[in-house]
Design a protein around this motif. Structure first.
Motif, PDB file in Angstrom:
ATOM      1  N   LEU A   1       0.793  -1.224   0.000  1.00 33.69           N
ATOM      2  CA  LEU A   1       0.000   0.000   0.000  1.00 33.69           C
ATOM      3  C   LEU A   1       0.826   1.275   0.000  1.00 33.69           C
ATOM      4  CD1 LEU A   1      -2.798  -1.003   2.518  1.00 33.69           C
ATOM      5  CD2 LEU A   1      -3.017  -0.740   0.073  1.00 33.69           C
ATOM      6  N   MET A   2       2.146   1.153   0.018  1.00 34.48           N
ATOM      7  CA  MET A   2       2.965   2.362   0.039  1.00 34.48           C
ATOM      8  C   MET A   2       4.113   2.265  -0.960  1.00 34.48           C
ATOM      9  SD  MET A   2       3.078   3.519   4.023  1.00 34.48           S
ATOM     10  CE  MET A   2       3.899   2.008   4.512  1.00 34.48           C
ATOM     11  N   ARG A   3       3.782   1.864  -2.158  1.00 34.04           N
ATOM     12  CA  ARG A   3       4.810   1.797  -3.194  1.00 34.04           C
ATOM     13  C   ARG A   3       5.163   3.171  -3.739  1.00 34.04           C
ATOM     14  NH1 ARG A   3       2.135  -3.526  -6.091  1.00 34.04           N
ATOM     15  NH2 ARG A   3       2.890  -5.042  -4.559  1.00 34.04           N
ATOM     16  N   LYS A   4       4.203   4.108  -3.640  1.00 35.87           N
ATOM     17  CA  LYS A   4       4.431   5.457  -4.159  1.00 35.87           C
ATOM     18  C   LYS A   4       4.284   6.525  -3.083  1.00 35.87           C
ATOM     19  CE  LYS A   4       2.674   4.120  -8.727  1.00 35.87           C
ATOM     20  NZ  LYS A   4       1.614   4.366  -9.745  1.00 35.87           N
ATOM     21  N   ALA A   5       3.318   6.384  -2.220  1.00 35.14           N
ATOM     22  CA  ALA A   5       3.081   7.402  -1.190  1.00 35.14           C
ATOM     23  C   ALA A   5       4.171   7.372  -0.128  1.00 35.14           C
ATOM     24  CB  ALA A   5       1.716   7.174  -0.540  1.00 35.14           C
ATOM     25  N   GLY A   6       4.434   8.528   0.470  1.00 33.41           N
ATOM     26  CA  GLY A   6       5.381   8.603   1.568  1.00 33.41           C
ATOM     27  C   GLY A   6       4.715   8.258   2.884  1.00 33.41           C
ATOM     28  N   CYS A   7       5.509   8.167   3.950  1.00 35.16           N
ATOM     29  CA  CYS A   7       4.935   7.872   5.262  1.00 35.16           C
ATOM     30  C   CYS A   7       5.783   8.486   6.362  1.00 35.16           C
ATOM     31  CB  CYS A   7       4.772   6.373   5.483  1.00 35.16           C
ATOM     32  SG  CYS A   7       6.322   5.477   5.663  1.00 35.16           S
ATOM     33  N   THR A   8       5.144   8.780   7.475  1.00 31.12           N
ATOM     34  CA  THR A   8       5.800   9.327   8.660  1.00 31.12           C
ATOM     35  C   THR A   8       5.211   8.650   9.887  1.00 31.12           C
ATOM     36  OG1 THR A   8       6.151  11.493   7.626  1.00 31.12           O
ATOM     37  CG2 THR A   8       6.226  11.417  10.021  1.00 31.12           C
ATOM     38  N   LEU A   9       6.055   8.354  10.847  1.00 22.25           N
ATOM     39  CA  LEU A   9       5.609   7.761  12.105  1.00 22.25           C
ATOM     40  C   LEU A   9       5.537   8.870  13.160  1.00 22.25           C
ATOM     41  CD1 LEU A   9       4.967   4.929  13.338  1.00 22.25           C
ATOM     42  CD2 LEU A   9       7.335   4.862  14.118  1.00 22.25           C
ATOM     43  N   ILE A  10       4.327   9.127  13.659  1.00 16.82           N
ATOM     44  CA  ILE A  10       4.115  10.139  14.703  1.00 16.82           C
ATOM     45  C   ILE A  10       3.488   9.431  15.894  1.00 16.82           C
ATOM     46  CG2 ILE A  10       2.941  12.275  15.343  1.00 16.82           C
ATOM     47  CD1 ILE A  10       2.926  13.083  12.430  1.00 16.82           C
ATOM     48  N   PRO A  11       4.131   9.474  17.063  1.00 18.54           N
ATOM     49  CA  PRO A  11       3.629   8.700  18.211  1.00 18.54           C
ATOM     50  C   PRO A  11       2.402   9.318  18.860  1.00 18.54           C
ATOM     51  CG  PRO A  11       5.570   9.939  18.839  1.00 18.54           C
ATOM     52  CD  PRO A  11       5.391  10.153  17.371  1.00 18.54           C
ATOM     53  N   GLY A  12       1.246   9.120  18.228  1.00 25.58           N
ATOM     54  CA  GLY A  12      -0.010   9.507  18.830  1.00 25.58           C
ATOM     55  C   GLY A  12      -0.431  10.939  18.578  1.00 25.58           C
ATOM     56  N   SER A  13      -1.453  11.351  19.314  1.00 30.95           N
ATOM     57  CA  SER A  13      -2.066  12.669  19.139  1.00 30.95           C
ATOM     58  C   SER A  13      -1.422  13.740  19.998  1.00 30.95           C
ATOM     59  CB  SER A  13      -3.563  12.589  19.468  1.00 30.95           C
ATOM     60  OG  SER A  13      -4.198  11.624  18.673  1.00 30.95           O
ATOM     61  N   GLY A  14      -0.507  13.346  20.868  1.00 27.36           N
ATOM     62  CA  GLY A  14       0.165  14.312  21.717  1.00 27.36           C
ATOM     63  C   GLY A  14      -0.663  14.725  22.922  1.00 27.36           C
ATOM     64  N   ALA A  15      -0.006  15.399  23.835  1.00 28.76           N
ATOM     65  CA  ALA A  15      -0.655  15.908  25.051  1.00 28.76           C
ATOM     66  C   ALA A  15      -0.154  17.307  25.327  1.00 28.76           C
ATOM     67  CB  ALA A  15      -0.357  14.998  26.244  1.00 28.76           C
ATOM     68  N   ASP A  16      -1.053  18.157  25.800  1.00 33.20           N
ATOM     69  CA  ASP A  16      -0.676  19.508  26.202  1.00 33.20           C
ATOM     70  C   ASP A  16      -0.059  19.408  27.600  1.00 33.20           C
ATOM     71  OD1 ASP A  16      -0.496  22.134  27.081  1.00 33.20           O
ATOM     72  OD2 ASP A  16      -2.323  22.762  26.045  1.00 33.20           O
TER      73      ASP A  16
ATOM     74  N   ILE B   1       2.580  17.902  22.618  1.00 35.09           N
ATOM     75  CA  ILE B   1       1.721  18.299  21.505  1.00 35.09           C
ATOM     76  C   ILE B   1       2.429  19.261  20.568  1.00 35.09           C
ATOM     77  CG2 ILE B   1       0.686  20.210  22.790  1.00 35.09           C
ATOM     78  CD1 ILE B   1      -0.999  17.966  20.142  1.00 35.09           C
ATOM     79  N   ARG B   2       3.373  20.049  21.080  1.00 35.91           N
ATOM     80  CA  ARG B   2       4.093  20.987  20.218  1.00 35.91           C
ATOM     81  C   ARG B   2       4.913  20.256  19.167  1.00 35.91           C
ATOM     82  NH1 ARG B   2       6.851  24.340  25.013  1.00 35.91           N
ATOM     83  NH2 ARG B   2       7.167  22.155  25.637  1.00 35.91           N
ATOM     84  N   GLN B   3       5.479  19.121  19.527  1.00 35.13           N
ATOM     85  CA  GLN B   3       6.223  18.322  18.554  1.00 35.13           C
ATOM     86  C   GLN B   3       5.289  17.753  17.499  1.00 35.13           C
ATOM     87  OE1 GLN B   3       8.325  15.299  20.752  1.00 35.13           O
ATOM     88  NE2 GLN B   3       9.211  16.756  22.184  1.00 35.13           N
ATOM     89  N   VAL B   4       4.121  17.278  17.933  1.00 32.14           N
ATOM     90  CA  VAL B   4       3.139  16.717  17.005  1.00 32.14           C
ATOM     91  C   VAL B   4       2.671  17.786  16.016  1.00 32.14           C
ATOM     92  CG1 VAL B   4       0.834  15.694  16.839  1.00 32.14           C
ATOM     93  CG2 VAL B   4       2.403  14.957  18.652  1.00 32.14           C
ATOM     94  N   VAL B   5       2.380  18.975  16.520  1.00 32.85           N
ATOM     95  CA  VAL B   5       1.917  20.074  15.665  1.00 32.85           C
ATOM     96  C   VAL B   5       3.000  20.456  14.657  1.00 32.85           C
ATOM     97  CG1 VAL B   5       1.360  22.541  15.670  1.00 32.85           C
ATOM     98  CG2 VAL B   5       0.227  20.996  17.281  1.00 32.85           C
ATOM     99  N   THR B   6       4.228  20.605  15.113  1.00 32.19           N
ATOM    100  CA  THR B   6       5.322  21.001  14.222  1.00 32.19           C
ATOM    101  C   THR B   6       5.505  20.000  13.089  1.00 32.19           C
ATOM    102  OG1 THR B   6       6.482  22.168  15.997  1.00 32.19           O
ATOM    103  CG2 THR B   6       7.802  21.480  14.112  1.00 32.19           C
ATOM    104  N   THR B   7       5.418  18.715  13.397  1.00 35.78           N
ATOM    105  CA  THR B   7       5.577  17.683  12.367  1.00 35.78           C
ATOM    106  C   THR B   7       4.451  17.760  11.343  1.00 35.78           C
ATOM    107  OG1 THR B   7       6.663  16.232  13.973  1.00 35.78           O
ATOM    108  CG2 THR B   7       5.847  15.206  11.965  1.00 35.78           C
TER     109      THR B   7
END
Length: 376
Positions: free
Chosen positions: A166-181, A358-364
């Motif tokens: 399913l990812m022969r063309k599309a890129g991908c990123t691993l983000i650990p969850g939705s984050g917390a304030d 959450i700031r890391q999640v938002v920046t990514t």
């Protein structure tokens, strides 16, 4: 200069507000016009007040009739054609499926957030197997091309997608969850009195509600002094949901308390000592992220998503999936050792500061939006 448009698609407005609103607000601050496509609901006024426009769509999270499924795809296609967003951010399975197909048809770059693979990947019956094949085929048609990008919350789900081509063309990123304030969820002193063990989640059997209730009964029978709490609402659209009647029956037995969903999760966590989530499968559960941020020890299952949210024997304990006795043993270990609860809580906070801010999640996310815009 025309402000870029970001269209986000989510299964419910309440989910969006609890899991993705900080990303939307940051995008608005950087110059995006942000809209959400989701079913209309009681939280819509709060959404609009935040500065996010709303487009209602007829989306049902459970498998619905063909007419409803087609209506969902048609509604998203109409919104894509009319609004011409620069980027579509598609959150969870159905939004990614139908939003991906609509985005591809209208030439809109898309980000598909795979937040967990849900009950279709837990169950082994023929209906679930067919639905899995349809879902994966739809992802491949709608999302696997160079203009798109996948976000995963754990490595197991990423590898599953790769194994299905399913990812022969599309890129991908691993983000650990939705984050917390981390400014809202802060460590507070452990409450006085008996150890309080809480399971805050939607009231689904797949969250391990049955095992939690059974484990609490085992520990109560052993005479351990502790308080057991379920906090959350049933989800009638999910076939794994408990009913209100079942939840009231559990509460009436006098061993496990149940209360409806509490928006102020910080208060729920502050009143607890241990957070438990014996779920059958997750992306990377916000329940455990929030617990770490609040400095609370955790117990969860040793399987995809759950184990990725803790450091075993450092911030929490792992137990065998679908095993009430194993869950009871892990909870008992903590009930009998408050020093361990405190140590795990302090380590959890450090983990949250390192991985779940959450700031890391938002920046990514903002960086991914700009990346897709440059490719457009």
């Amino acid at each position: 200069m025309t402000r870029p448009k970001l269209l986000m698609v989510a299964p419910t407005t309440s989910f969006f507000l609890s899991h993705r609103l900080p990303i939307a607000l940051a995008a608005i601050e950087t110059g995006y016009r942000v809209a959400l496509a989701s079913p209309d609901g009681p939280d819509t006024p709060r959404l609009v007040a935040s500065g996010v426009s709303h487009f209602p769509i007829p989306l049902e999270r459970a498998v619905a009739t063909p007419a409803v499924e087609i209506a969902t795809l048609a509604a998203l296609s109409t919104i894509m054609r009319r609004e011409r967003p620069h980027i579509a951010h598609l959150i969870t399975a159905k939004p990614a499926l139908y939003g991906g197909l609509a985005a591809r048809f209208h030439g809109v770059p898309a980000i598909a957030a795979i937040t967990g693979l849900g009950y279709l990947f837990i169950r082994s019956d023929a209906k679930a197997s067919l639905a899995r094949k349809i879902l994966l085929s739809g992802y491949k048609i709608g999302l696997d091309h160079r203009a798109n990008h996948f976000i995963f919350q754990n490595g197991d789900d990423l590898e599953l997608f790769r194994s299905h081509g399913l990812m022969r063309k599309a890129g991908c990123t691993l983000i650990p969850g939705s984050g917390a304030d981390l400014n809202v969820l802060t460590p507070r002193p452990l409450p006085d009195g008996p150890v309080t063990v809480v399971l805050p989640a939607r009231m689904l059997r797949d969250k391990g509600i049955g095992e939690f209730v059974e484990a609490a009964g085992m520990l109560h029978a052993k005479g351990l002094e502790a308080r057991f709490r379920l906090v959350g609402d049933p989800d009638p659209s999910n076939p794994a949901s408990l009913s209100l009647e079942e939840l009231h029956q559990i509460h009436a037995q006098g061993i496990v308390e149940w209360q409806p969903f509490e928006r102020d999760i910080a208060t729920v966590l502050a009143a607890s000592h241990v957070v438990v989530l014996p779920s059958y499968r997750e992306g990377l559960p916000k329940t455990l992220i929030d617990a770490a941020a609040a400095g609370r020890a955790t117990v969860t299952n040793d399987l995809t998503g759950c184990r990725d949210a803790i450091l075993p024997n450092v911030t929490g304990l792992l137990c065998k999936p679908r095993d009430a006795a194993s869950l009871a043993n892990a909870i008992e270990t903590l009930i009998k050792n408050r020093a361990m609860i405190e140590e795990f809580g302090k380590a959890g906070r450090k983990l949250a500061e390192r991985r779940f801010d959450i700031r890391q999640v938002v920046t990514t996310h903002l960086a991914l939006y700009e990346q897709l815009r440059r490719q457009d």
